[in-house]
Design a protein around this motif. Structure first.
Motif, mmCIF file in Angstrom:
data_model
loop_
_atom_site.group_PDB
_atom_site.id
_atom_site.type_symbol
_atom_site.label_atom_id
_atom_site.label_comp_id
_atom_site.label_asym_id
_atom_site.label_seq_id
_atom_site.Cartn_x
_atom_site.Cartn_y
_atom_site.Cartn_z
ATOM 1 N N TRP A 255 -0.716 12.736 4.202
ATOM 2 C CA TRP A 255 -0.544 12.845 5.376
ATOM 3 C C TRP A 255 1.171 12.711 5.879
ATOM 4 C CZ3 TRP A 255 -4.948 11.537 9.264
ATOM 5 C CH2 TRP A 255 -6.406 12.278 8.649
ATOM 6 N N TYR A 256 1.539 13.532 6.723
ATOM 7 C CA TYR A 256 2.690 13.358 7.306
ATOM 8 C C TYR A 256 2.927 11.915 7.988
ATOM 9 C CZ TYR A 256 6.729 14.736 10.533
ATOM 10 O OH TYR A 256 7.919 14.575 10.784
ATOM 11 N N ARG A 257 3.928 11.350 7.495
ATOM 12 C CA ARG A 257 4.144 9.825 8.186
ATOM 13 C C ARG A 257 3.128 8.841 8.213
ATOM 14 N NH1 ARG A 257 7.172 11.737 13.735
ATOM 15 N NH2 ARG A 257 7.020 9.399 14.176
ATOM 16 N N TRP A 258 2.280 9.136 7.030
ATOM 17 C CA TRP A 258 0.992 8.280 7.257
ATOM 18 C C TRP A 258 1.169 6.709 7.213
ATOM 19 C CZ3 TRP A 258 -0.677 4.599 3.504
ATOM 20 C CH2 TRP A 258 0.182 4.372 2.339
ATOM 21 N N GLN A 259 2.401 6.242 6.866
ATOM 22 C CA GLN A 259 2.450 4.853 6.926
ATOM 23 C C GLN A 259 2.742 4.287 8.584
ATOM 24 O OE1 GLN A 259 4.960 4.799 3.805
ATOM 25 N NE2 GLN A 259 3.809 2.899 2.770
ATOM 26 N N GLU A 260 2.976 5.155 9.313
ATOM 27 C CA GLU A 260 3.218 4.811 10.833
ATOM 28 C C GLU A 260 1.772 5.115 11.756
ATOM 29 O OE1 GLU A 260 6.520 7.175 12.609
ATOM 30 O OE2 GLU A 260 7.220 7.553 10.490
ATOM 31 N N LEU A 261 1.009 5.752 11.006
ATOM 32 C CA LEU A 261 -0.504 5.925 11.860
ATOM 33 C C LEU A 261 -0.882 4.614 12.391
ATOM 34 C CD1 LEU A 261 -2.502 8.024 9.011
ATOM 35 C CD2 LEU A 261 -1.353 8.779 11.244
ATOM 36 N N LEU A 262 -0.799 3.324 11.505
ATOM 37 C CA LEU A 262 -1.346 2.177 12.064
ATOM 38 C C LEU A 262 -0.319 1.373 13.182
ATOM 39 C CD1 LEU A 262 -2.748 0.515 8.800
ATOM 40 C CD2 LEU A 262 -4.109 1.213 10.929
ATOM 41 N N ASP A 263 0.846 2.306 13.481
ATOM 42 C CA ASP A 263 1.562 1.627 14.504
ATOM 43 C C ASP A 263 1.063 2.225 15.778
ATOM 44 O OD1 ASP A 263 3.232 0.796 12.581
ATOM 45 O OD2 ASP A 263 4.676 2.445 12.866
ATOM 46 N N TRP A 264 0.250 3.219 15.627
ATOM 47 C CA TRP A 264 -0.265 3.836 17.102
ATOM 48 C C TRP A 264 -1.660 3.452 17.304
ATOM 49 C CZ3 TRP A 264 3.834 5.193 19.904
ATOM 50 C CH2 TRP A 264 5.098 5.423 19.166
ATOM 51 N N ALA A 265 -2.482 3.312 16.231
ATOM 52 C CA ALA A 265 -3.907 3.148 16.315
ATOM 53 C C ALA A 265 -4.339 2.361 15.475
ATOM 54 C CB ALA A 265 -4.740 4.440 16.050
ATOM 55 N N HIS A 266 -5.814 1.857 15.454
ATOM 56 C CA HIS A 266 -6.415 1.444 14.352
ATOM 57 C C HIS A 266 -6.963 2.555 13.591
ATOM 58 C CE1 HIS A 266 -6.615 -2.462 16.356
ATOM 59 N NE2 HIS A 266 -7.067 -2.100 17.309
ATOM 60 N N ILE A 267 -7.549 2.092 12.268
ATOM 61 C CA ILE A 267 -8.165 3.390 11.566
ATOM 62 C C ILE A 267 -9.690 2.783 11.275
ATOM 63 C CG2 ILE A 267 -8.152 4.489 9.353
ATOM 64 C CD1 ILE A 267 -5.101 4.743 9.600
ATOM 65 N N VAL A 268 -10.615 3.659 11.631
ATOM 66 C CA VAL A 268 -12.060 3.107 11.245
ATOM 67 C C VAL A 268 -12.466 4.390 10.238
ATOM 68 C CG1 VAL A 268 -14.177 3.036 12.299
ATOM 69 C CG2 VAL A 268 -12.424 2.344 13.583
ATOM 70 N N VAL A 269 -12.743 3.915 8.984
ATOM 71 C CA VAL A 269 -13.094 4.717 7.983
ATOM 72 C C VAL A 269 -14.855 4.609 7.882
ATOM 73 C CG1 VAL A 269 -13.224 5.051 5.327
ATOM 74 C CG2 VAL A 269 -11.188 4.219 6.580
ATOM 75 N N ILE A 270 -15.231 6.070 7.958
ATOM 76 C CA ILE A 270 -16.834 5.822 7.844
ATOM 77 C C ILE A 270 -17.368 6.471 6.616
ATOM 78 C CG2 ILE A 270 -17.033 6.183 10.451
ATOM 79 C CD1 ILE A 270 -17.630 9.199 10.224
ATOM 80 N N SER A 271 -18.373 5.789 6.208
ATOM 81 C CA SER A 271 -18.913 6.169 5.077
ATOM 82 C C SER A 271 -19.397 7.692 5.027
ATOM 83 C CB SER A 271 -20.287 5.482 4.913
ATOM 84 O OG SER A 271 -20.992 5.596 5.788
ATOM 85 N N ARG A 272 -19.431 8.423 3.955
ATOM 86 C CA ARG A 272 -19.835 9.883 3.534
ATOM 87 C C ARG A 272 -20.516 9.876 2.364
ATOM 88 N NH1 ARG A 272 -16.582 15.179 4.370
ATOM 89 N NH2 ARG A 272 -18.606 16.747 4.425
ATOM 90 N N PRO A 273 -21.917 10.249 2.418
ATOM 91 C CA PRO A 273 -22.650 10.427 0.915
ATOM 92 C C PRO A 273 -21.826 11.198 -0.044
ATOM 93 C CG PRO A 273 -23.879 11.101 2.919
ATOM 94 C CD PRO A 273 -22.702 10.898 3.521
ATOM 95 N N GLY A 274 -21.826 10.589 -1.099
ATOM 96 C CA GLY A 274 -21.035 11.096 -2.357
ATOM 97 C C GLY A 274 -19.700 10.875 -2.599
ATOM 98 N N TRP A 275 -19.153 10.016 -1.567
ATOM 99 C CA TRP A 275 -17.843 9.606 -1.540
ATOM 100 C C TRP A 275 -17.687 7.977 -1.556
ATOM 101 C CZ3 TRP A 275 -14.206 13.138 -2.447
ATOM 102 C CH2 TRP A 275 -14.508 14.748 -1.978
ATOM 103 N N GLU A 276 -16.772 7.448 -2.407
ATOM 104 C CA GLU A 276 -16.588 5.968 -2.361
ATOM 105 C C GLU A 276 -15.110 5.727 -2.049
ATOM 106 O OE1 GLU A 276 -18.851 3.702 -3.207
ATOM 107 O OE2 GLU A 276 -20.614 4.975 -3.493
ATOM 108 N N LEU A 277 -14.729 4.566 -1.425
ATOM 109 C CA LEU A 277 -13.441 3.968 -1.288
ATOM 110 C C LEU A 277 -12.929 3.859 -2.688
ATOM 111 C CD1 LEU A 277 -13.928 1.955 1.850
ATOM 112 C CD2 LEU A 277 -12.819 4.172 1.510
ATOM 113 N N PRO A 278 -11.528 4.043 -2.948
ATOM 114 C CA PRO A 278 -10.920 3.870 -4.047
ATOM 115 C C PRO A 278 -10.843 2.300 -4.390
ATOM 116 C CG PRO A 278 -9.153 4.185 -2.446
ATOM 117 C CD PRO A 278 -10.393 4.574 -1.809
ATOM 118 N N GLN A 279 -10.989 1.786 -5.773
ATOM 119 C CA GLN A 279 -10.838 0.420 -5.887
ATOM 120 C C GLN A 279 -9.359 -0.177 -6.496
ATOM 121 O OE1 GLN A 279 -13.481 -1.571 -5.514
ATOM 122 N NE2 GLN A 279 -14.512 0.106 -4.535
#
Ligand code: ATP
Length: 219
Positions: free
Chosen positions: A124-148
């Motif tokens: 994503w464009y300027r992804w490392q700055e996203l957290l300067d402006w917002a929190h991020i809430v990651v929601i679960s989705r069937p068939g997908w896992e977070l990376p380890q």
């Protein structure tokens, strides 16, 4: 989150997507998150020109109209049209900066995204700055896992709060991960069903299906 967790900053959410078309996977997750995090409101924000995929055949105006129909009557959900009103690619960072300006520092802003979307966040464009402006809430989705392991796993670990109440301590900068009701619904599958002449009923609101039929979309 318990009632006691409502002390601290109020929280507003923004849930971006192509919404091509919006479906109950999006809508039920949005509502559950509003209640779980006690969000003041959650904006579903259709992307006008998604930077990461080819321009959807279905226009942004149609996709936004379907989101508006879907959230009608639920005052905690709304459709945010800012990316349709802005020229050029729809970069999330630009929307977060605008929203932050509107909300001021006294409100927490939560950018919501599914587990699948977080996997390619480093593109994503300027992804490392996203957290300067917002929190991020990651929601679960069937068939997908977070990376380890890897960059995304490290980034999640560096910023993650276990207790979502911590999102109220500051306006931006934290990542929360929320397990919601699993609903294995995808817009791709709905488009394929419709193109094949099959019914997509009960996977998305009837008002959205009626709009699709009236406007002869996804044939
Ligand atoms: P497509 O199949 O066209 O890729 P999609 O169903 O994944 O579409 P998007 O509009 O691309 O929908 O998704 C917007 C956001 O909603 C993304 O962050 C995605 O992870 C999340 N999302 C989509 N479907 C679900 C679902 N069933 N459960 C939880 N999150 C979802």
């Amino acid at each position: 989150m318990s009632d006691a967790g409502a002390s601290g900053l109020p929280l507003v959410g923004v849930f971006g997507g192509t919404f091509n078309p919006v479906h109950y996977g999006h809508l039920r997750s949005a509502l559950e998150l509003v209640e779980r995090l006690q969000l003041v409101r959650l904006h579903l924000m259709p992307s006008a020109q998604p930077p990461h995929r080819e321009a959807p055949e279905c226009s942004a105006v149609h996709r936004a109209a379907m989101v508006e129909l879907a959230v009608a009557g639920e005052p905690r959900l709304s459709c945010d049209l800012r990316e349709l009103q802005r020229a050029g690619k729809s970069y999330m960072i630009d929307s977060l900066i605008e929203l932050r300006g509107e909300l001021g520092a006294g409100t927490g802003l939560c950018m919501v995204l599914g587990c699948d979307a977080v996997l390619d966040i480093t593109t994503w464009y300027r992804w490392q700055e996203l957290l300067d402006w917002a929190h991020i809430v990651v929601i679960s989705r069937p068939g997908w896992e977070l990376p380890q392991e890897g960059d995304v796993a490290q980034w999640l670990q560096d910023h993650r709060v276990e207790d979502a109440n911590r999102l109220r301590d500051r306006p931006a900068g934290c990542i929360a991960i929320e397990e919601l009701r699993p609903l294995a619904i995808s817009a791709t599958e709905i488009r394929e069903m419709l193109a094949a002449g099959r019914s997509a009923r009960y996977l998305l609101p009837q008002s959205v299906l009626d709009y699709i039929q009236t406007n002869k979309l996804y044939r």
